[in-house]
Design a protein around this motif. Structure first.
Motif, PDB file in Angstrom:
ATOM      1  N   ALA A 178       0.845  -1.192   0.000  1.00 54.28           N
ATOM      2  CA  ALA A 178       0.000   0.000   0.000  1.00 54.28           C
ATOM      3  C   ALA A 178       0.882   1.243   0.000  1.00 54.28           C
ATOM      4  O   ALA A 178       1.848   1.330   0.775  1.00 54.28           O
ATOM      5  CB  ALA A 178      -0.911   0.007   1.221  1.00 54.28           C
ATOM      6  N   ASP A 256       0.484  -3.816   3.389  1.00 50.60           N
ATOM      7  CA  ASP A 256      -0.656  -3.081   3.950  1.00 50.60           C
ATOM      8  C   ASP A 256      -1.047  -3.535   5.351  1.00 50.60           C
ATOM      9  O   ASP A 256      -1.661  -2.772   6.099  1.00 50.60           O
ATOM     10  CB  ASP A 256      -1.860  -3.101   3.009  1.00 50.60           C
ATOM     11  CG  ASP A 256      -2.424  -4.484   2.762  1.00 50.60           C
ATOM     12  OD1 ASP A 256      -1.863  -5.474   3.290  1.00 50.60           O
ATOM     13  OD2 ASP A 256      -3.432  -4.585   2.042  1.00 50.60           O
ATOM     14  N   ARG A 270      -4.868   5.693   1.660  1.00 54.30           N
ATOM     15  CA  ARG A 270      -4.228   5.042   0.521  1.00 54.30           C
ATOM     16  C   ARG A 270      -4.158   5.984  -0.663  1.00 54.30           C
ATOM     17  O   ARG A 270      -5.064   6.802  -0.883  1.00 54.30           O
ATOM     18  CB  ARG A 270      -4.999   3.792   0.102  1.00 54.30           C
ATOM     19  CG  ARG A 270      -5.022   2.673   1.124  1.00 54.30           C
ATOM     20  CD  ARG A 270      -5.860   1.517   0.596  1.00 54.30           C
ATOM     21  NE  ARG A 270      -6.017   0.448   1.559  1.00 54.30           N
ATOM     22  CZ  ARG A 270      -5.241  -0.633   1.621  1.00 54.30           C
ATOM     23  NH1 ARG A 270      -4.263  -0.780   0.746  1.00 54.30           N
ATOM     24  NH2 ARG A 270      -5.460  -1.561   2.527  1.00 54.30           N
ATOM     25  N   GLU A 273      -4.184   3.218  -5.228  1.00 45.47           N
ATOM     26  CA  GLU A 273      -4.652   1.888  -4.826  1.00 45.47           C
ATOM     27  C   GLU A 273      -4.841   0.960  -6.014  1.00 45.47           C
ATOM     28  O   GLU A 273      -4.568  -0.249  -5.927  1.00 45.47           O
ATOM     29  CB  GLU A 273      -5.956   2.015  -4.046  1.00 45.47           C
ATOM     30  CG  GLU A 273      -6.435   0.712  -3.459  1.00 45.47           C
ATOM     31  CD  GLU A 273      -7.599   0.893  -2.509  1.00 45.47           C
ATOM     32  OE1 GLU A 273      -8.033  -0.120  -1.910  1.00 45.47           O
ATOM     33  OE2 GLU A 273      -8.081   2.035  -2.351  1.00 45.47           O
ATOM     34  N   CYS A 276      -1.727  -1.098  -7.101  1.00 43.71           N
ATOM     35  CA  CYS A 276      -1.085  -1.960  -6.106  1.00 43.71           C
ATOM     36  C   CYS A 276      -1.713  -3.353  -6.144  1.00 43.71           C
ATOM     37  O   CYS A 276      -2.596  -3.671  -5.338  1.00 43.71           O
ATOM     38  CB  CYS A 276      -1.226  -1.354  -4.705  1.00 43.71           C
ATOM     39  SG  CYS A 276      -0.457   0.269  -4.513  1.00 43.71           S
TER      40      CYS A 276
END
Length: 313
Positions: A178, A256, A270, A273, A276
């Motif tokens: 993250a 994360d 975040r 996102e 990822c």
């Protein structure tokens, strides 16, 4: 000379097995100090054992300088012959030891700090209470050590980092990284919308124990972006990176699960996102050619039992 000695020595003399073990430890570590650490004896005891062994053989096994230790040709040949024999003896002893009613002995585990926190810390107290005669020797190491050469029974690493000749047991599902930052930072600096935007942001970099800086890796719809980020702070501890992001120093890129609490309570948000993706998670791994110590089998069972409870709760 060496072949003659090996052919004519029909019986082990007192201390021979110890001498063989010391010799192989030096050969593995290329260091008297490393051998002493592995065997939990003094460096002077290692030196004395080798000196006596070489005198009995009548041949030099190592070339030693103030800076290096290397095997001679005779040493290389002896190590090649002794390794499988000593390993077989150790496995035989381990198999007998497994028959004890009370499991005991030392289990050496090499793992990253994040793996220790996520996998081992939650089960340590229960495991050690259940098996009080087992001693866990856990080394936090970010260098991807060779667990065989360094004398470990097992390691815990991301699946992609496990050597192909090892047996790997998955411990987690896929892991997400993250990119996170504090609301205050994002208010002042704005939100990156693509990985390339990170070049205009303060990023908290991660340094491996090898000294290399981690380049952030992103992927979306098959497009891969690897970014060599810059910023005011470089750390070798991922939990500290989370803390630095909470303090508004910049954007951190971390597993994360390390940021779960801060994301839940709003201290972090975040970014990027959709860039990822997940990747294979953590595995416990060990050499496939060795007998699995009972203590290691019990540790694996304890980890699996806790994970099963977590999924049912």
């Amino acid at each position: 000379m060496l072949d003659a000695y090996m052919k004519n020595s029909h019986q082990l003399k007192g201390g021979d097995l110890f001498a063989y073990t010391v010799f192989l430890a030096i050969a593995t570590h290329r260091s008297f100090r490393g051998a002493a650490t592995e065997l939990n004896i003094t460096a002077s005891a290692v030196s004395h054992s080798l000196k006596t062994f070489e005198q009995r053989l009548g041949v030099r096994l190592f070339n030693r300088t103030t800076r290096s230790v290397s095997l001679t040709e005779a040493g290389e040949r002896l190590a090649a012959k002794l390794r499988p024999a000593v390993s077989a003896i150790e496995e035989a002893i381990q198999e007998v030891d497994d028959l004890r009613e009370t499991p005991s002995g030392t289990l050496r585990i090499n793992a990253s700090e994040g793996a220790i926190r996520l996998i081992l810390r939650p089960i340590l107290a229960r495991f050690l209470r259940t098996y009080p005669q087992i001693h866990l020797d856990i080394v936090s190491d970010g260098r991807l050590s060779n667990i065989v050469a360094d004398g470990f029974d097992a390691g815990i690493r991301l699946a992609e980092a496990v050597p192909q000749d090892m047996i790997a047991i998955p411990l987690t599902g896929n892991i997400h990284f993250a990119a996170v930052a504090s609301p205050e930072y994002l208010t002042v600096r704005g939100r990156p919308t693509t990985p390339q935007d990170l070049h205009n942001h303060d990023c908290i970099r991660f340094r491996f124990e090898s000294g290399a800086i981690y380049n952030w890796e992103f992927e979306r719809h098959g497009n891969i972006e690897t970014i060599n980020v810059t910023g005011p702070l470089t750390l070798s501890d991922q939990p500290l990176m989370v803390d630095a992001a909470i303090d508004g120093i910049g954007i951190a890129f971390v597993p994360d699960h390390l940021a779960t609490d801060a994301l839940r309570d709003g201290r972090l948000e975040r970014v990027l996102e959709d860039w990822c993706p997940p990747f294979p998670g953590l595995c416990l791994y060990y050499p496939g050619h060795r007998h699995i110590p009972l203590a290691l089998r019990l540790l694996i069972t304890t980890i699996k039992d806790r994970q099963s409870l977590g999924r049912r709760s």
